[in-house]
Design a protein around this motif. Structure first.
Motif, mmCIF file in Angstrom:
data_model
loop_
_atom_site.group_PDB
_atom_site.id
_atom_site.type_symbol
_atom_site.label_atom_id
_atom_site.label_comp_id
_atom_site.label_asym_id
_atom_site.label_seq_id
_atom_site.Cartn_x
_atom_site.Cartn_y
_atom_site.Cartn_z
ATOM 1 N N VAL A 1 0.848 -1.196 0.000
ATOM 2 C CA VAL A 1 0.000 0.000 0.000
ATOM 3 C C VAL A 1 0.880 1.242 0.000
ATOM 4 O O VAL A 1 0.657 2.179 -0.775
ATOM 5 N N LEU B 1 1.014 4.098 -2.961
ATOM 6 C CA LEU B 1 0.764 5.509 -2.680
ATOM 7 C C LEU B 1 1.940 6.371 -3.125
ATOM 8 O O LEU B 1 1.757 7.448 -3.708
ATOM 9 N N ILE C 1 -7.827 9.746 2.897
ATOM 10 C CA ILE C 1 -8.152 8.443 3.486
ATOM 11 C C ILE C 1 -6.869 7.931 4.141
ATOM 12 O O ILE C 1 -5.779 8.076 3.595
ATOM 13 N N ARG D 1 -4.074 5.256 5.625
ATOM 14 C CA ARG D 1 -3.484 4.043 5.069
ATOM 15 C C ARG D 1 -4.216 2.798 5.572
ATOM 16 O O ARG D 1 -4.456 1.856 4.816
ATOM 17 N N LEU E 1 -7.437 2.472 3.724
ATOM 18 C CA LEU E 1 -7.151 2.075 2.350
ATOM 19 C C LEU E 1 -6.810 0.587 2.289
ATOM 20 O O LEU E 1 -7.273 -0.125 1.392
#
Length: 169
Positions: free
Chosen positions: A5, A9, A18, A20, A23
């Motif tokens: 993730v 990003l 939002i 982490r 997400l």
């Protein structure tokens, strides 16, 4: 994984409104929904065990414990006087002193036979549930799907999509 993730990003070089963690939860849900969609034809009725062992809610804790141990199972559905699903017990629930299972049974996940089997992944991987009881519209037990049943079905689907392994001489 969390580092995936973070890498995604960073690669987008964007700021999102939002967190982490949110997400990551979203991406896990997207993966789950994709698996359910791609295997929608595999239904609960296709993989459920039909010979379900259950106990009445007025059974003693000793009777329920004996069923669990004799059949080497982790979840024992509990039925009411009308043979409808009332809950479930496992050895953990039966540890405290109790006269009947009615006093210690817990809620159990249920699904209809026509439910896509892969949609049970979230329930069966929550760290608490070991089985989902398959019921009809009147809450009568039709079958049961365990973590092992779902894992075996997923493995069969995965290997059916792959080319056969070639023998090496």
């Amino acid at each position: 994984r969390p580092e995936d993730v973070d890498a995604a990003l960073a690669a987008l070089d964007e700021t999102f409104d939002i967190g982490r963690d949110d997400l990551e939860r979203l991406l896990c849900q997207v993966e789950l929904q994709a698996m359910v969609r791609s295997h929608r034809t595999l239904l609960c009725r296709d993989i459920m065990s039909r010979a379900v062992i259950s106990v009445p809610e007025n059974a003693t804790a000793d009777e329920a414990r004996k069923q669990l141990l004799d059949h080497n199972i982790r979840t024992l559905p509990v039925v009411d006087a009308e043979a409808k699903l009332a809950g479930a017990v496992g050895l953990r629930e039966l540890m405290p002193a109790a006269e009947t299972v009615k006093g210690v049974m817990s809620k159990v996940g249920t699904a209809a036979p026509e439910t896509p089997a892969m949609s049970l992944l979230a329930v069966l991987t929550d760290g608490r549930s070991h089985a989902v009881v398959i019921v009809d519209a009147e809450q009568r037990i039709l079958g049961l799907i365990t973590q092992t049943d779902l894992l075996a079905a997923a493995a069969r689907l995965q290997t059916a999509d792959e080319p056969p392994l070639k023998a090496v001489a």
